[in-house]
Scaffold this active site. Structure first.
Site, PDB file in Angstrom:
ATOM      1  N   ARG A  41     -24.933 -13.909 -17.428  1.00  0.00           N
ATOM      2  CA  ARG A  41     -25.532 -15.036 -16.598  1.00  0.00           C
ATOM      3  C   ARG A  41     -26.751 -14.388 -15.758  1.00  0.00           C
ATOM      4  O   ARG A  41     -26.476 -13.113 -15.560  1.00  0.00           O
ATOM      5  CB  ARG A  41     -24.839 -15.793 -15.898  1.00  0.00           C
ATOM      6  CG  ARG A  41     -23.519 -16.847 -16.568  1.00  0.00           C
ATOM      7  CD  ARG A  41     -24.366 -17.875 -16.730  1.00  0.00           C
ATOM      8  NE  ARG A  41     -23.075 -19.142 -17.684  1.00  0.00           N
ATOM      9  CZ  ARG A  41     -23.042 -18.992 -18.892  1.00  0.00           C
ATOM     10  NH1 ARG A  41     -23.606 -18.238 -19.696  1.00  0.00           N
ATOM     11  NH2 ARG A  41     -22.437 -20.017 -19.212  1.00  0.00           N
ATOM     12  N   GLU A  59     -33.164 -19.941 -14.862  1.00  0.00           N
ATOM     13  CA  GLU A  59     -33.347 -20.314 -16.385  1.00  0.00           C
ATOM     14  C   GLU A  59     -33.381 -21.954 -16.099  1.00  0.00           C
ATOM     15  O   GLU A  59     -33.966 -22.705 -17.248  1.00  0.00           O
ATOM     16  CB  GLU A  59     -32.672 -19.841 -17.252  1.00  0.00           C
ATOM     17  CG  GLU A  59     -30.922 -20.279 -16.967  1.00  0.00           C
ATOM     18  CD  GLU A  59     -30.252 -19.604 -18.168  1.00  0.00           C
ATOM     19  OE1 GLU A  59     -30.183 -18.401 -18.434  1.00  0.00           O
ATOM     20  OE2 GLU A  59     -29.565 -20.197 -18.851  1.00  0.00           O
ATOM     21  N   HIS A  89     -31.479 -18.021 -23.721  1.00  0.00           N
ATOM     22  CA  HIS A  89     -30.043 -18.520 -23.985  1.00  0.00           C
ATOM     23  C   HIS A  89     -29.911 -18.728 -25.295  1.00  0.00           C
ATOM     24  O   HIS A  89     -29.315 -19.896 -25.453  1.00  0.00           O
ATOM     25  CB  HIS A  89     -29.848 -19.667 -22.691  1.00  0.00           C
ATOM     26  CG  HIS A  89     -28.488 -19.510 -22.267  1.00  0.00           C
ATOM     27  ND1 HIS A  89     -28.283 -19.524 -21.108  1.00  0.00           N
ATOM     28  CD2 HIS A  89     -27.391 -19.139 -22.921  1.00  0.00           C
ATOM     29  CE1 HIS A  89     -26.887 -19.292 -20.787  1.00  0.00           C
ATOM     30  NE2 HIS A  89     -26.418 -19.407 -22.034  1.00  0.00           N
TER      31      HIS A  89
HETATM   32  P1  NAI Z   1     -14.232 -13.752 -20.921  1.00  0.00           P
HETATM   33  O1  NAI Z   1     -13.587 -14.320 -19.937  1.00  0.00           O
HETATM   34  O2  NAI Z   1     -13.470 -13.250 -22.177  1.00  0.00           O
HETATM   35  O3  NAI Z   1     -14.396 -11.902 -20.476  1.00  0.00           O
HETATM   36  C1  NAI Z   1     -14.927 -11.694 -19.082  1.00  0.00           C
HETATM   37  C2  NAI Z   1     -14.333 -10.368 -18.648  1.00  0.00           C
HETATM   38  O4  NAI Z   1     -15.202  -9.927 -17.323  1.00  0.00           O
HETATM   39  C3  NAI Z   1     -12.990 -10.321 -18.213  1.00  0.00           C
HETATM   40  O5  NAI Z   1     -12.399  -9.300 -18.870  1.00  0.00           O
HETATM   41  C4  NAI Z   1     -13.196 -10.101 -16.793  1.00  0.00           C
HETATM   42  O6  NAI Z   1     -11.769  -9.283 -16.478  1.00  0.00           O
HETATM   43  C5  NAI Z   1     -14.373  -9.188 -16.610  1.00  0.00           C
HETATM   44  N1  NAI Z   1     -14.744  -9.382 -15.220  1.00  0.00           N
HETATM   45  C6  NAI Z   1     -14.619 -10.085 -14.251  1.00  0.00           C
HETATM   46  N2  NAI Z   1     -15.174  -9.809 -13.093  1.00  0.00           N
HETATM   47  C7  NAI Z   1     -15.637  -8.315 -13.513  1.00  0.00           C
HETATM   48  C8  NAI Z   1     -16.300  -7.401 -12.824  1.00  0.00           C
HETATM   49  N3  NAI Z   1     -16.603  -7.538 -11.375  1.00  0.00           N
HETATM   50  N4  NAI Z   1     -16.731  -6.314 -13.428  1.00  0.00           N
HETATM   51  C9  NAI Z   1     -16.214  -6.261 -14.596  1.00  0.00           C
HETATM   52  N5  NAI Z   1     -15.728  -6.957 -15.233  1.00  0.00           N
HETATM   53  C10 NAI Z   1     -15.360  -8.195 -14.701  1.00  0.00           C
HETATM   54  O7  NAI Z   1     -15.527 -13.942 -21.147  1.00  0.00           O
HETATM   55  P2  NAI Z   1     -16.707 -13.921 -22.543  1.00  0.00           P
HETATM   56  O8  NAI Z   1     -16.149 -15.015 -23.395  1.00  0.00           O
HETATM   57  O9  NAI Z   1     -16.426 -12.425 -23.098  1.00  0.00           O
HETATM   58  O10 NAI Z   1     -18.132 -14.210 -21.793  1.00  0.00           O
HETATM   59  C11 NAI Z   1     -18.538 -13.470 -20.866  1.00  0.00           C
HETATM   60  C12 NAI Z   1     -19.684 -13.979 -20.527  1.00  0.00           C
HETATM   61  O11 NAI Z   1     -20.806 -14.435 -21.555  1.00  0.00           O
HETATM   62  C13 NAI Z   1     -19.465 -15.591 -19.852  1.00  0.00           C
HETATM   63  O12 NAI Z   1     -18.948 -15.532 -18.427  1.00  0.00           O
HETATM   64  C14 NAI Z   1     -20.927 -16.139 -19.873  1.00  0.00           C
HETATM   65  O13 NAI Z   1     -21.357 -16.098 -18.564  1.00  0.00           O
HETATM   66  C15 NAI Z   1     -21.798 -15.506 -20.722  1.00  0.00           C
HETATM   67  N6  NAI Z   1     -21.849 -16.036 -22.330  1.00  0.00           N
HETATM   68  C16 NAI Z   1     -23.155 -16.086 -22.597  1.00  0.00           C
HETATM   69  C17 NAI Z   1     -23.595 -16.818 -23.808  1.00  0.00           C
HETATM   70  C18 NAI Z   1     -24.896 -16.964 -24.169  1.00  0.00           C
HETATM   71  O14 NAI Z   1     -25.358 -17.634 -25.161  1.00  0.00           O
HETATM   72  N7  NAI Z   1     -25.882 -15.879 -23.821  1.00  0.00           N
HETATM   73  C19 NAI Z   1     -22.523 -17.768 -24.702  1.00  0.00           C
HETATM   74  C20 NAI Z   1     -21.418 -17.385 -24.050  1.00  0.00           C
HETATM   75  C21 NAI Z   1     -20.936 -16.566 -23.095  1.00  0.00           C
END
Ligand code: NAI
Length: 330
Positions: A234, A263, A295
């Site tokens: 993000r 964005e 994105h």
């Molecule tokens: P997820 O929920 O599986 O994993 C997120 C991880 O970040 C969790 O393990 C959590 O413990 C960790 N986390 C939380 N706060 C943290 C911190 N301060 N420092 C380090 N780690 C921390 O989410 P997922 O599916 O892996 O997606 C991650 C992000 O990717 C989403 O939140 C979304 O913003 C972004 N995304 C982007 C897309 C794109 O098209 N560019 C598509 C899908 C997701």
């Protein structure tokens, strides 16, 4: 169930209609984003389906209550654009698609890394103009380099696995440690250690109050000189002005972005005939060592199919108990 789909693109129409074929869910599609000025369109619907740049703040939620909306179905994983507390207080269900082909985003992050490193964007233009000179195109081997993965959820795990395949050392930072990743040879370290050790840093944690501007001036100062920074998570994770300053000083050697703080005013639309008034974005776009995509990390056939199927399933299972499934936020 009648559902108003906001920020709808032609591909959303096709995929959501197909996914809802044999279910009692009827979609209506609006190309506008959901916000205070478009919320009136929700009249007569039971639910709304929104994407990353719809603004579902507390004011919009109050209006959704008046329109008797009972379900906000996000067709993405992140839910930072929805006021979750306001939805909870209003008794509106919020669902998301917690995981869909995480490899889609992880592979896009790797595409940004490889493009920046091997300067594919420059080589493409040179060859088209009959310029076959190699000067200025030298890259580095990924094998043996240290990759820092911030956030090892679905996507972070996928990228850690890919980078181990390249022969990289992988260091991770996440409050939740994955023993499976450790077995693959990834090492969990503090954020400070990750910033100091990594040749490439890839962001995969969600945007929250805690992670807003995680990459700021102080964090950049801790990084290696010439570091490569990749953000497919993000935009708000990065203080864009601080990153521009890091690029100007040469502290940041490469920057790959699929997301950008501001964005919502730019992405997902064809603005090629407009004057872009966002000077920060325009400055970013002038650097030869910056690659920006709009994105599109999620945008693969497999991921889009999974998203559409999960959105319909979330709507059909509206009464599912909280905690039963990762997709139910409140
Ligand atoms: P997820 O929920 O599986 O994993 C997120 C991880 O970040 C969790 O393990 C959590 O413990 C960790 N986390 C939380 N706060 C943290 C911190 N301060 N420092 C380090 N780690 C921390 O989410 P997922 O599916 O892996 O997606 C991650 C992000 O990717 C989403 O939140 C979304 O913003 C972004 N995304 C982007 C897309 C794109 O098209 N560019 C598509 C899908 C997701």
């Amino acid at each position: 169930m009648k559902v108003a789909v906001f920020s709808a693109k032609p591909y959303d129409t096709v995929l959501l209609d197909k996914a809802s074929d044999s279910f009692n869910v009827q979609f209506s599609f609006f190309s506008d984003a959901l916000n205070q000025s478009t919320v009136a369109l929700c009249e007569g619907f039971d639910g709304v389906c929104v994407f990353v740049n719809d603004e579902v703040n507390s004011e919009v939620i109050q209006r959704l209550v008046k329109h008797k909306i009972t379900h906000i179905a996000l067709r993405c994983a992140g839910f930072n654009n929805v006021d979750i507390n306001a939805a909870k207080q209003a008794g509106i269900r919020v669902s998301r698609v917690a995981s869909y082909a995480p490899e889609a985003v992880a592979e896009h992050a790797v595409a940004l890394m490889l493009t920046l490193n091997r300067k594919v964007h420059k080589a493409y233009n040179r060859v088209r103009e009959g310029n076959f000179e190699l000067d200025g195109l030298m890259g580095f081997n990924l094998k043996g380099k240290c990759i820092g993965v911030i956030g090892t959820g679905h996507i972070g795990k996928a990228i850690a696995k890919i980078m181990r395949g390249f022969g990289c050392q992988v260091v991770c930072c996440d409050p939740v440690i994955s023993p499976a990743l450790e077995r693959l040879g990834a090492i969990y370290v503090s954020l400070e250690a990750l910033l100091a050790q990594s040749d490439i840093i890839s962001l995969h944690c969600p945007l929250s109050e805690d992670t807003y501007h995680l990459v700021d001036e102080t964090a950049i100062a801790r990084m290696r000189d010439g570091v490569m920074l990749i953000n497919t998570s993000r935009g708000g994770l990065i203080d864009t002005q601080a990153v521009i300053s890091g690029l100007k000083k040469g502290k940041i050697g490469y920057l790959g972005l699929d997301v950008y703080e501001m964005e919502s005013a730019l992405f997902f639309e064809n603005r090629s005939s407009e004057i872009i008034s966002d000077d920060v974005f325009e400055r970013l776009a002038t650097f030869h060592n910056v690659i920006i995509t709009g994105h599109q990390g999620f945008f693969t056939e497999e991921a889009m199919h999974e998203i559409a199927t999960a959105v319909v399933s979330n709507l059909v299972n509206h009464n599912a108990a909280l905690g039963k499934c990762d997709n139910i936020v409140v």
